[in-house]
Design an enzyme around this catalytic site. Structure first.
Site, PDB file in Angstrom:
ATOM      1  N   LYS A 185       0.863  -1.179   0.000  1.00 13.85           N
ATOM      2  CA  LYS A 185       0.000   0.000   0.000  1.00 13.85           C
ATOM      3  C   LYS A 185       0.901   1.230   0.000  1.00 13.85           C
ATOM      4  O   LYS A 185       1.776   1.361   0.854  1.00 13.85           O
ATOM      5  CB  LYS A 185      -0.895  -0.007   1.248  1.00 13.85           C
ATOM      6  CG  LYS A 185      -2.070   0.949   1.194  1.00 13.85           C
ATOM      7  CD  LYS A 185      -3.153   0.472   0.198  1.00 13.85           C
ATOM      8  CE  LYS A 185      -4.426   1.304   0.323  1.00 13.85           C
ATOM      9  NZ  LYS A 185      -5.138   1.035   1.574  1.00 13.85           N
ATOM     10  N   HIS A 186       0.695   2.108  -0.964  1.00 14.82           N
ATOM     11  CA  HIS A 186       1.504   3.318  -1.082  1.00 14.82           C
ATOM     12  C   HIS A 186       2.999   2.996  -1.090  1.00 14.82           C
ATOM     13  O   HIS A 186       3.801   3.632  -0.398  1.00 14.82           O
ATOM     14  CB  HIS A 186       1.170   4.313   0.031  1.00 14.82           C
ATOM     15  CG  HIS A 186      -0.266   4.742   0.022  1.00 14.82           C
ATOM     16  ND1 HIS A 186      -0.876   5.276  -1.087  1.00 14.82           N
ATOM     17  CD2 HIS A 186      -1.228   4.694   0.979  1.00 14.82           C
ATOM     18  CE1 HIS A 186      -2.140   5.546  -0.816  1.00 14.82           C
ATOM     19  NE2 HIS A 186      -2.380   5.206   0.436  1.00 14.82           N
ATOM     20  N   ASN A 223      12.562   5.595   7.790  1.00 16.23           N
ATOM     21  CA  ASN A 223      13.224   4.582   8.614  1.00 16.23           C
ATOM     22  C   ASN A 223      12.356   3.333   8.683  1.00 16.23           C
ATOM     23  O   ASN A 223      11.145   3.437   8.903  1.00 16.23           O
ATOM     24  CB  ASN A 223      13.455   5.128  10.019  1.00 16.23           C
ATOM     25  CG  ASN A 223      14.575   6.152  10.078  1.00 16.23           C
ATOM     26  OD1 ASN A 223      15.651   5.909   9.595  1.00 16.23           O
ATOM     27  ND2 ASN A 223      14.309   7.289  10.716  1.00 16.23           N
ATOM     28  N   HIS A 242      14.258   5.598   0.049  1.00 11.74           N
ATOM     29  CA  HIS A 242      13.562   6.870   0.222  1.00 11.74           C
ATOM     30  C   HIS A 242      12.519   7.087  -0.876  1.00 11.74           C
ATOM     31  O   HIS A 242      12.540   6.415  -1.887  1.00 11.74           O
ATOM     32  CB  HIS A 242      14.561   8.025   0.215  1.00 11.74           C
ATOM     33  CG  HIS A 242      15.445   8.024   1.431  1.00 11.74           C
ATOM     34  ND1 HIS A 242      16.736   7.541   1.400  1.00 11.74           N
ATOM     35  CD2 HIS A 242      15.209   8.403   2.708  1.00 11.74           C
ATOM     36  CE1 HIS A 242      17.264   7.647   2.613  1.00 11.74           C
ATOM     37  NE2 HIS A 242      16.368   8.167   3.414  1.00 11.74           N
TER      38      HIS A 242
END
Length: 532
Positions: free
Chosen positions: A283-284, A426, A532
């Site tokens: 998800k995302h 993180n 990231h």
């Protein structure tokens, strides 16, 4: 004829892809347009009974050097580059007996297809087109007077425009074709440059980098409705995934679907299908549940149980062909996309009952060890890096605590680190028995990621009516070192028994001491997995 219209009297055709060529040329001839051509294109048109001149008639030179030299001549480039209302240019054409060329039709040697097919170095070199790009760029530069067609799909557009313009083409069309032509040669040269870079031993980054691709499909919008978006395919041997997948059914993929499905498939590819079935629910672009199992059904149920709330409307990726048993379970909740290497006929029929659910069959799994690059844009430039192809199975697991992990803990530590590689930093991942039980992603503080992951594990226990958190007895993976002992202690307080992390902090000794005090086993990998 309006001022911006340019009548087409002569066309030069030189194409590698001869799809639709004869019909297109026949329509041009029917309009009284003179045809000039080269090599194989000339043969195809002649055999179709069309009157066509050879370029050699214009240049006075035969094709030579296995066709490497045929159009690089003033008789061709003068005809393409002469500005029609420039008296000096017209005088030069007349003085040298050069006829103007009003329409250029060129598609290039199939270099991208040659490298995708894995042909030899010499074969690839021979498929680098020289005359084609030179002519395309010349015609595109002179688009005030010349139209250039580089794509078979534009044949119908040009013929319709000639019909509407009574044999002439508008400035807007010529300008659009020129833009497409330069983009095509740019993508072509980018493919060549990037292919060559793989065969050069160089120190440091290249001083210039080219990025190019061909339109895969236009998208309704980007991440948000006010953003324009499209998917472009990059040349070369394709990496199995969204770009190679056949979409069997469902709505068109959105921008977010492309991004999330790619993330899901890369994650599940970490798990060797010969060893275990595995399922990743994304998800995302973050995993909300990943699990192994004896079957895809078992793996899916275990992945779903990690965070069923987040899984609603997610992407499901499988490392084995989708079977009917797993398909029946997956379609029980709303799912955006299922991606797998393949699917059984029964599974396809089951998914087919959900008309909007996209089913993608990628034809294989990407290799997590494969080298490659990722590209990200930023204001005024590009960030390019090698793909994170570090795999935990290849890493030395250095035990830094007094307690050694058990064999079961070792297995879960490797599992958790595979998943952590695909969680946004993180990243903290709790896992037990080959399944995630809590994931903390994308937090500014590693402590917060630890707390979120522990909270998810407690939430899972509450759903199952268990007296203790699912983190109790689990292992925990961190994508980067713990800069302080507090993140580690949050994991210990949640009940984790073993930890895997890269190590390398100035305070490693402090973190190791805290692990020993809590009775944890901890291993360092030496490899960080920031994402990231």
């Amino acid at each position: 004829m309006s001022h911006d219209q340019v009548r087409v009297a002569r066309a030069l055709l030189s194409v590698s892809d001869k799809t639709g060529l004869v019909d297109f040329a026949r329509a041009l001839h029917a309009r009284g347009i003179e045809l000039v051509s080269t090599g194989g294109t000339h043969r195809a048109l002649s055999e179709a009974g069309l009157p066509v001149r050879e370029v050699a008639d214009l240049t006075g030179f035969p094709e030579m050097m296995d066709g490497r030299v045929k159009t690089l001549h003033p008789a061709v480039h003068g005809g393409l580059l002469a500005i029609r209302d420039n008296p000096e240019h017209q005088a030069a054409l007349a003085a040298h007996g050069i006829g103007a060329i009003d329409l250029l039709v060129v598609n290039l040697y199939p270099f991208e297809a040659t490298i995708a097919a894995g042909k030899s170095y010499d074969d690839c070199v021979e498929n680098i087109d020289i005359g084609g790009p030179a002519m395309i760029r010349a015609a595109a530069k002179n688009h005030g007077d010349v139209a250039v067609v580089t794509d078979v799909s534009d044949y119908a557009t040009v013929l319709a425009a000639l019909e509407a313009g009574n044999g002439a083409l508008s400035t807007n069309l010529r300008r659009g074709l020129a833009q497409k032509a330069y983009a095509r040669t740019a993508a072509y040269d980018a493919a060549i440059a990037n292919w060559l870079s793989r065969h050069v031993e160089a120190e440091g980054p290249a001083p210039f980098r080219a990025v190019g691709g061909s339109l895969g499909q236009g998208l309704r919008y980007g991440e948000n409705p006010h953003q324009i978006a499209a998917f472009y395919r990059t040349p070369g041997t394709p990496r199995a995934g969204v770009a190679t997948a056949r979409q069997l059914q469902g709505k068109e993929l959105s921008f977010n679907n492309f991004n999330d499905t790619d993330a899901a498939y890369e994650c599940v590819a970490e798990f060797d299908p010969a060893r275990t079935a595995a399922v990743a629910i994304i998800k995302h672009a973050n995993p909300c549940g990943v699990a192994e199992g004896a079957s895809l059904l078992e793996a899916y149920e275990r992945a779903l149980s990690c965070d069923p709330t987040s899984a609603f409307g997610g992407i499901v990726a499988l490392n084995r062909p989708l079977d009917a048993e797993a398909a029946r379970k997956i379609v029980e909740i709303f799912t955006e996309v299922i991606i797998a290497p393949d699917a059984s006929e029964e599974a396809r029929a089951i998914v087919g009952a959900k008309k909007n659910l996209r089913l993608l069959l990628a034809g294989g799994l990407p290799d997590p060890r494969e080298a490659g690059e990722t590209v990200r844009t930023l204001s005024g430039g590009l960030l390019i890096q090698g793909r994170d192809n570090a795999v935990v199975d290849d890493m030395p697991l250095n035990v830094v605590t007094k307690r050694q992990p058990s064999e079961a803990e070792y297995a879960d530590l490797r599992f958790a680190y595979r998943v952590a590689k695909h969680v946004k930093s993180n990243a903290i991942v709790y896992a037990r028995d080959g399944a995630t039980v809590g994931i903390g992603a994308g937090q500014m503080s590693r402590v917060d990621s630890s707390r979120i992951a522990a909270w998810k594990a407690q939430e899972g226990a509450d759903r199952l009516g268990l007296p203790e958190s699912l983190a109790k007895g689990a292992v925990v993976a961190s994508d980067a070192f713990f800069p302080f002992a507090d993140g580690l202690m949050a994991a210990a307080e949640a009940g984790a028994t073993a930890v895997i992390q890269p190590g390398g902090s100035m305070r490693d000794a402090e973190v190791i001491a805290a692990a020993d005090a809590a009775g944890l086993a901890m291993v360092f990998t030496g490899f960080r997995h920031f994402r990231h």
